[in-house]
Design an enzyme around this catalytic site. Structure first.
Site, PDB file in Angstrom:
ATOM      1  N   LYS A 124      44.338  53.202  24.103  1.00  0.00           N
ATOM      2  CA  LYS A 124      45.022  53.674  25.306  1.00  0.00           C
ATOM      3  C   LYS A 124      45.370  55.154  25.206  1.00  0.00           C
ATOM      4  O   LYS A 124      45.240  55.883  26.170  1.00  0.00           O
ATOM      5  CB  LYS A 124      46.274  52.843  25.581  1.00  0.00           C
ATOM      6  CG  LYS A 124      45.883  51.432  25.975  1.00  0.00           C
ATOM      7  CD  LYS A 124      46.885  50.754  26.864  1.00  0.00           C
ATOM      8  CE  LYS A 124      46.193  49.565  27.554  1.00  0.00           C
ATOM      9  NZ  LYS A 124      47.046  48.417  27.720  1.00  0.00           N
ATOM     10  N   LYS A 205      33.358  43.521  30.111  1.00  0.00           N
ATOM     11  CA  LYS A 205      34.208  42.412  30.515  1.00  0.00           C
ATOM     12  C   LYS A 205      34.735  42.612  31.935  1.00  0.00           C
ATOM     13  O   LYS A 205      35.078  43.724  32.310  1.00  0.00           O
ATOM     14  CB  LYS A 205      35.382  42.378  29.524  1.00  0.00           C
ATOM     15  CG  LYS A 205      36.075  41.058  29.404  1.00  0.00           C
ATOM     16  CD  LYS A 205      37.081  41.111  28.268  1.00  0.00           C
ATOM     17  CE  LYS A 205      38.310  40.313  28.658  1.00  0.00           C
ATOM     18  NZ  LYS A 205      39.374  40.369  27.668  1.00  0.00           N
ATOM     19  N   LYS A 208      40.460  43.685  35.847  1.00  0.00           N
ATOM     20  CA  LYS A 208      41.114  44.155  37.052  1.00  0.00           C
ATOM     21  C   LYS A 208      41.137  45.688  37.116  1.00  0.00           C
ATOM     22  O   LYS A 208      41.034  46.276  38.174  1.00  0.00           O
ATOM     23  CB  LYS A 208      42.543  43.607  37.017  1.00  0.00           C
ATOM     24  CG  LYS A 208      43.183  43.508  38.338  1.00  0.00           C
ATOM     25  CD  LYS A 208      42.724  42.291  39.094  1.00  0.00           C
ATOM     26  CE  LYS A 208      43.092  42.499  40.557  1.00  0.00           C
ATOM     27  NZ  LYS A 208      42.850  41.342  41.370  1.00  0.00           N
TER      28      LYS A 208
END
Ligand code: TRP
Length: 343
Positions: A124, A205, A208
């Site tokens: 991240k 994958k 969202k």
């Protein structure tokens, strides 16, 4: 309800616990097939605790009203997907303040370097996302979630493996330093659990945040739109319907979606599609998905229409969860040397 609430009561069934963040308005089919279908199965022969990780969601700045809304929707989705609040303890993480409390104790057992080496944090921050300290200590809060409940097994996806490792390390460290008080949980990375890929980019994958709208099957979408997205899924230039993730990622993904929802094995599906084209496969997958999603959407609408009922479900889940969490914290406080508060 006849449920046991005293944590001292011998557990007939092994305890499992899992959670999901309320990070978007609705689950996509990847979460549903990869996790929820499994939770529903496991509640039959386990003492299951399922929760919405709303404290974890605070690591990403979110509008407060949006967070509340997503939290309600996430709970509703668990139920619409088949989690039975009579059998499983279904609750909201923030309704049990012991999560944050044990999270702090876990922070104080974790090395600074150890936390910074966690791949999720590194990924991240490497992407240039600005990180708050909550993101750094995310795994310690997750360890607390698990350790509060004397959890035997934690059913999660492969992406959570490192979080379970650090949870086990922290439990062991606590026990070594202060004396046995915490159950060291086993990961329960479900083998063969469906990993659903992006329809437009079947090597990554379905997610969202990462997938384009056309790559995603959203459980709350209009069924016609879902069918359309499935019909325009990326496949390959061959014509054979065969499960082969390395060379035919798109077709394999469609077969997995079909198989998980229809219960037919991949072998059976391959035989039934011999000599048929990708158009047929897509149409059938779309039918299977829409048939599963329609009753889900009806149940969702009922639940969201009755927020008082949702609140009651969460209240009774939290009450049961607090019973277990509070007794763990009594042990933890005593072990680490916090002075008991006089009453
Ligand atoms: N980190 C998990 C995820 O993103 C969510 C989570 C939070 C969780 N606490 C947990 C999962 C405890 C299992 C157990 O999917």
């Amino acid at each position: 309800m006849t449920r046991m609430s005293a944590p001292e009561t011998p557990q007939a069934a092994p305890r499992i616990l899992s959670g999901m963040q309320p990070t978007s308005d609705s689950l996509h089919i990847g979460n549903y097939l990869g996790a929820l279908v499994n939770w529903v199965k496991l509640q039959d022969d386990h003492d299951a605790f399922y929760f919405v990780a709303d404290l974890h969601a605070l690591t990403v700045p979110t509008d407060p009203e949006v967070l509340r809304e997503r939290t309600r929707k996430t709970v509703a989705q668990f139920i619409a997907g088949g989690v039975d609040p009579q059998r499983s303890s279904l609750f909201c993480q923030s309704h049990v303040p012991e999560h944050a409390e044990l999270g702090w104790v876990m922070n104080c057992l974790t090395g600074d370097g150890e936390a910074r080496r966690m791949t999720q944090f590194k990924d991240k921050t490497a992407k240039g996302q600005s990180a708050n300290v909550g993101l750094l200590t995310y795994p310690m809060l997750m360890a607390a979630d698990i350790l509060l409940y004397d959890t035997a097994f934690v059913p999660v996806g492969e992406d959570q493996r490192q979080h379970l490792e650090i949870t086990r390390d922290l439990a062991g460290r606590f026990n070594t330093r202060f004396g046995e008080a915490l159950v060291v949980p086993e990961p329960y990375i479900v083998k063969g659990s469906a990993k659903i890929m992006d329809l437009q980019d079947p090597t990554s994958k379905m997610s969202k945040t990462g997938s384009s709208p056309k790559g995603l099957i959203d459980l709350m979408q209009d069924p016609a739109k879902i069918a359309k997205n499935i019909r325009s899924a990326v496949t390959d230039t061959e014509a054979e319907i065969r499960y082969d993730v390395a060379n035919k990622a798109g077709v394999s993904n469609l077969l997995i979606i079909h198989s998980t929802l229809s219960g037919q094995s991949i072998d059976e599906l391959e035989s039934s599609f011999v000599g048929r084209g990708y158009g047929d496969l897509k149409k059938e997958v779309a039918d299977v998905v829409v048939a599963a999603i329609e009753p889900f959407q009806v149940r969702m609408a009922e639940l969201l229409d009755d927020p008082a009922e949702l609140d009651r479900i969460l209240a009774s889940g939290a009450e049961r969860a607090r019973g277990v969490a509070q007794s763990t914290m009594v042990r933890v406080r005593e072990r680490v040397g916090l002075l008991p508060a006089a009453r």
